[in-house]
Write a protein that holds these residues in place. Structure first.
Motif, PDB file in Angstrom:
ATOM      1  N   PRO A   1     -73.451 -28.470  12.477  1.00 35.90           N
ATOM      2  CA  PRO A   1     -74.903 -28.337  12.591  1.00 35.90           C
ATOM      3  C   PRO A   1     -75.381 -26.925  12.906  1.00 35.90           C
ATOM      4  O   PRO A   1     -76.429 -26.512  12.475  1.00 35.90           O
ATOM      5  CB  PRO A   1     -75.260 -29.281  13.720  1.00 35.90           C
ATOM      6  CG  PRO A   1     -74.032 -29.365  14.550  1.00 35.90           C
ATOM      7  CD  PRO A   1     -72.882 -29.199  13.599  1.00 35.90           C
ATOM      8  N   GLY A   2     -74.623 -26.103  13.643  1.00 31.93           N
ATOM      9  CA  GLY A   2     -75.112 -24.806  14.086  1.00 31.93           C
ATOM     10  C   GLY A   2     -74.499 -23.645  13.348  1.00 31.93           C
ATOM     11  O   GLY A   2     -74.496 -22.543  13.852  1.00 31.93           O
ATOM     12  N   ARG A   3     -73.988 -23.834  12.193  1.00 32.24           N
ATOM     13  CA  ARG A   3     -73.318 -22.757  11.488  1.00 32.24           C
ATOM     14  C   ARG A   3     -74.346 -21.790  10.908  1.00 32.24           C
ATOM     15  O   ARG A   3     -75.319 -22.187  10.290  1.00 32.24           O
ATOM     16  CB  ARG A   3     -72.452 -23.326  10.372  1.00 32.24           C
ATOM     17  CG  ARG A   3     -71.678 -22.251   9.676  1.00 32.24           C
ATOM     18  CD  ARG A   3     -70.717 -22.832   8.700  1.00 32.24           C
ATOM     19  NE  ARG A   3     -69.988 -21.740   8.073  1.00 32.24           N
ATOM     20  CZ  ARG A   3     -69.458 -21.806   6.891  1.00 32.24           C
ATOM     21  NH1 ARG A   3     -69.529 -22.926   6.205  1.00 32.24           N
ATOM     22  NH2 ARG A   3     -68.819 -20.784   6.393  1.00 32.24           N
ATOM     23  N   LEU A   4     -74.129 -20.490  11.136  1.00 26.03           N
ATOM     24  CA  LEU A   4     -75.013 -19.452  10.628  1.00 26.03           C
ATOM     25  C   LEU A   4     -74.497 -19.004   9.272  1.00 26.03           C
ATOM     26  O   LEU A   4     -73.353 -18.557   9.150  1.00 26.03           O
ATOM     27  CB  LEU A   4     -75.042 -18.269  11.601  1.00 26.03           C
ATOM     28  CG  LEU A   4     -75.972 -17.131  11.254  1.00 26.03           C
ATOM     29  CD1 LEU A   4     -77.419 -17.598  11.331  1.00 26.03           C
ATOM     30  CD2 LEU A   4     -75.765 -15.966  12.205  1.00 26.03           C
ATOM     31  N   THR A   5     -75.341 -19.116   8.280  1.00 24.69           N
ATOM     32  CA  THR A   5     -74.916 -18.721   6.948  1.00 24.69           C
ATOM     33  C   THR A   5     -75.092 -17.220   6.773  1.00 24.69           C
ATOM     34  O   THR A   5     -75.763 -16.553   7.568  1.00 24.69           O
ATOM     35  CB  THR A   5     -75.744 -19.462   5.881  1.00 24.69           C
ATOM     36  OG1 THR A   5     -77.102 -19.054   6.009  1.00 24.69           O
ATOM     37  CG2 THR A   5     -75.619 -20.967   6.034  1.00 24.69           C
ATOM     38  N   GLY A   6     -74.506 -16.699   5.740  1.00 25.30           N
ATOM     39  CA  GLY A   6     -74.602 -15.277   5.455  1.00 25.30           C
ATOM     40  C   GLY A   6     -76.022 -14.861   5.125  1.00 25.30           C
ATOM     41  O   GLY A   6     -76.488 -13.788   5.520  1.00 25.30           O
TER      42      GLY A   6
END
Length: 174
Positions: free
Chosen positions: A35-40
């Protein structure tokens, strides 16, 4: 031939439905797991926004400071205009001979020919009168006129008189 077409169309439709089902399953599997993954893209967007804020901070501050300076200059110009108007009015008054006579009488104590001039001096309080204070710290005769005279002299003259009095008191032979 018609059956080949139908079977090919039916097969393509089935393949498309299976692919769609796989995409939905993959999307559903990704959401709850990370849920908290930061994309490029999000990181790049945040970096660009920070760079814009930093790049625009100084010019914005300068703009606000210049607007404040402009407001101050306008206020000073308005005050200067008022002062110029006052000076013009005063100049116009000084053009009037009657005003000049009045000012000469009040400030310079001039008297017109044929008039008697009087000057009234303010009374000096005596040493024993109520309300008179002893300003001098020296001899008893020092309190009256010398204290009043010391109040009207420059500070440095009073300083040197104090030094002279202290010197005179320290050397008994004088």
């Amino acid at each position: 031939m018609a059956s080949d077409r139908f079977s090919t169309a039916a097969r393509l439709k089935a393949i498309g439905q299976e692919a769609q089902a796989r995409v939905y399953r993959a999307a559903a599997a990704r959401r709850p797991g990370r849920p908290g993954r930061l994309t490029g893209r999000a990181a790049l967007l945040a970096l660009v926004l920070c760079a814009l804020v930093i790049a625009l901070a100084y010019p914005t501050r300068q703009y606000i400071a210049q607007r404040s300076d402009i407001a101050d200059q306008r206020r000073e110009a308005q005050q200067a205009k008022k002062r110029v108007e006052q000076l013009r009015e005063e100049k116009a008054r000084w053009q009037d001979p009657e005003y000049v006579r009045t000012q000469a009488r009040e400030q310079l104590h001039y008297v017109m020919p044929g008039e008697d001039g009087y000057s009234v001096a303010a009374p000096t309080p005596s040493a024993g009168a109520p309300g008179a204070h002893n300003r001098g710290a020296g001899s008893p005769g020092d309190a009256g006129g010398q204290a009043a005279a010391a109040a009207h002299r420059p500070w440095y003259a009073n300083l040197w008189d104090g030094v002279d009095h202290a010197d005179a008191a320290a050397t008994p032979g004088r």
